[in-house]
Design a protein around this motif. Structure first.
Motif, PDB file in Angstrom:
ATOM      1  N   LEU A  58       1.452  -1.192   3.058  1.00  0.00           N
ATOM      2  CA  LEU A  58       0.902  -0.723   1.675  1.00  0.00           C
ATOM      3  C   LEU A  58       1.730  -1.351   0.396  1.00  0.00           C
ATOM      4  O   LEU A  58       1.137  -1.330  -0.495  1.00  0.00           O
ATOM      5  N   ARG A  67      -0.595   3.342  -6.127  1.00  0.00           N
ATOM      6  CA  ARG A  67      -1.345   4.336  -5.478  1.00  0.00           C
ATOM      7  C   ARG A  67      -1.031   4.345  -3.841  1.00  0.00           C
ATOM      8  O   ARG A  67      -1.250   5.451  -3.375  1.00  0.00           O
ATOM      9  N   PRO A  68      -1.107   3.225  -3.410  1.00  0.00           N
ATOM     10  CA  PRO A  68      -1.073   3.146  -1.885  1.00  0.00           C
ATOM     11  C   PRO A  68       0.268   3.951  -1.402  1.00  0.00           C
ATOM     12  O   PRO A  68       0.096   4.456  -0.670  1.00  0.00           O
ATOM     13  N   LEU A 106      -7.214   4.562   2.444  1.00  0.00           N
ATOM     14  CA  LEU A 106      -7.042   3.584   1.501  1.00  0.00           C
ATOM     15  C   LEU A 106      -7.787   2.347   1.564  1.00  0.00           C
ATOM     16  O   LEU A 106      -7.855   1.500   0.637  1.00  0.00           O
ATOM     17  N   THR A 132     -10.855  -0.285   1.009  1.00  0.00           N
ATOM     18  CA  THR A 132     -11.612  -0.602  -0.020  1.00  0.00           C
ATOM     19  C   THR A 132     -13.073  -0.853   0.168  1.00  0.00           C
ATOM     20  O   THR A 132     -13.827  -0.813  -0.906  1.00  0.00           O
ATOM     21  N   GLU A 144      -4.783  13.656  -5.424  1.00  0.00           N
ATOM     22  CA  GLU A 144      -5.142  12.358  -6.229  1.00  0.00           C
ATOM     23  C   GLU A 144      -4.906  12.539  -7.680  1.00  0.00           C
ATOM     24  O   GLU A 144      -4.377  11.665  -8.261  1.00  0.00           O
TER      25      GLU A 144
END
Length: 327
Positions: free
Chosen positions: A94, A105-106, A169, A171, A223
């Motif tokens: 990450l 964010r990760p 996570l 995408t 979040e």
């Protein structure tokens, strides 16, 4: 344009637009069902119901003695559920993702999930204090409130959270499916391995699966806080970079000290400040007949080598007392 596989390892020129998961109705339903399952297991163990009987039957079956050839491999496989090694491996992956996509964010999601895992699972472990199969004292007992710390299974919950973060996570939908299947297989395998090795009851593993899944399902609620933390960290980084750019850079010789920066006085409007008169002792101006210009001129001094040597007069021998003669 590069078309090989290594082109995907390069840093992207701009941060990509990543869709952040939201708390949908399906996720809420799963969260509610998993919470009910969690509470049902806790109540079943507290009441010493049929689930505790199954725990003892599996424990007395001793799977590690039934299939001893699997013991060596499963000793290494269970490491995929330990928090330290798995956190390091996933954090490295990450971290590269964060560098490539210009976002923190990760790493922040991983930190938030591990924090929730330690708080929730650790609190239940300490509160219930259940002993493991190897330390059980009475057959048929739930072994609760005895100073243990194995209910729920930390290996199982950690496997669900750590490897499930990769799917959370992801995408693309395809990557999310593959990573979800991979994390499910790893977490199921780690949980059953702890039962095989005799370090956990079967109910410990069931509760560990539920605890890890609850953390993954609750991450969308975190979040907004993760977004604010990322914005604050990036703004702090920009401020530090701006200070470094504004700081004057002076050349420094190799191995020499860094020059200090001292404030300089602003030049006044007077170009030739008035000369001060010399003042003698007592506060009175000197009256030796010399003007100020004469006093300001340097007086010539001879160098030591040019001075005339002076020969001292008299003998250099130290005085000696006269000898006393006695008659």
């Amino acid at each position: 344009m590069r078309t090989d596989i290594f082109a995907r390892l390069d840093r992207e020129p701009e941060p990509p637009k990543i869709e952040i998961p939201r708390m949908s109705r399906i996720r809420l339903a799963l969260f509610g069902g998993t919470s009910a399952f969690y509470l049902a297991i806790v109540v079943a163990v507290l009441a010493s119901t049929w689930l505790v009987i199954i725990d003892w039957k599996v424990m007395l079956f001793r799977p590690y003695q039934q299939w001893p050839e699997l013991h060596a491999f499963l000793d290494y496989f269970v490491v995929l559920g330990q928090r330290g090694p798995t956190a390091v491996m996933v954090a490295a992956w990450l971290g590269w993702r964060s560098w490539r996509q210009h976002t923190l964010r990760p790493l922040l999601v991983l930190g938030a999930s591990l924090l929730l895992l330690n708080a929730t699972v650790g609190a239940v472990k300490i509160g219930l204090g259940r002993l493991g199969p190897h330390y059980a004292t009475q057959i048929g007992s739930a072994e609760l409130f005895a100073g243990g710390d194995i209910f729920p299974s930390g290996h199982t919950a950690n496997a669900v959270v750590t490897w499930g973060i990769l799917a959370y996570l992801a995408t693309t939908p395809l990557a999310r499916r593959y990573l979800s299947a991979l994390s499910a297989v790893v977490s199921l395998g780690v949980g059953l391995t702890t039962v095989y090795l005799g370090t956990h009851w079967l109910s410990d593993v069931l509760l560990g699966w539920a605890a890890g899944l609850l953390i993954l399902l609750a991450l969308p609620w975190c979040e907004p806080l993760i977004g604010r933390a990322e914005a604050w960290i990036l703004s702090l980084r920009d401020q530090l970079r701006a200070r470094r750019r504004l700081a004057p850079s002076l050349p420094v010789a190799a191995g020499g000290p860094r020059p200090g920066i001292f404030p300089q006085r602003e030049p006044s409007g007077e170009q030739n400040p008035p000369a001060r008169k010399p003042v003698a002792a007592g506060g009175r101006p000197a009256s030796n007949g010399r003007t100020t210009a004469q006093l300001a001129q340097p007086r010539p001094h001879t160098v030591r080598s040019e001075r005339t040597p002076v020969t001292p007069s008299g003998s250099r021998r130290p005085p000696t007392s006269r000898p006393v003669t006695g008659g």
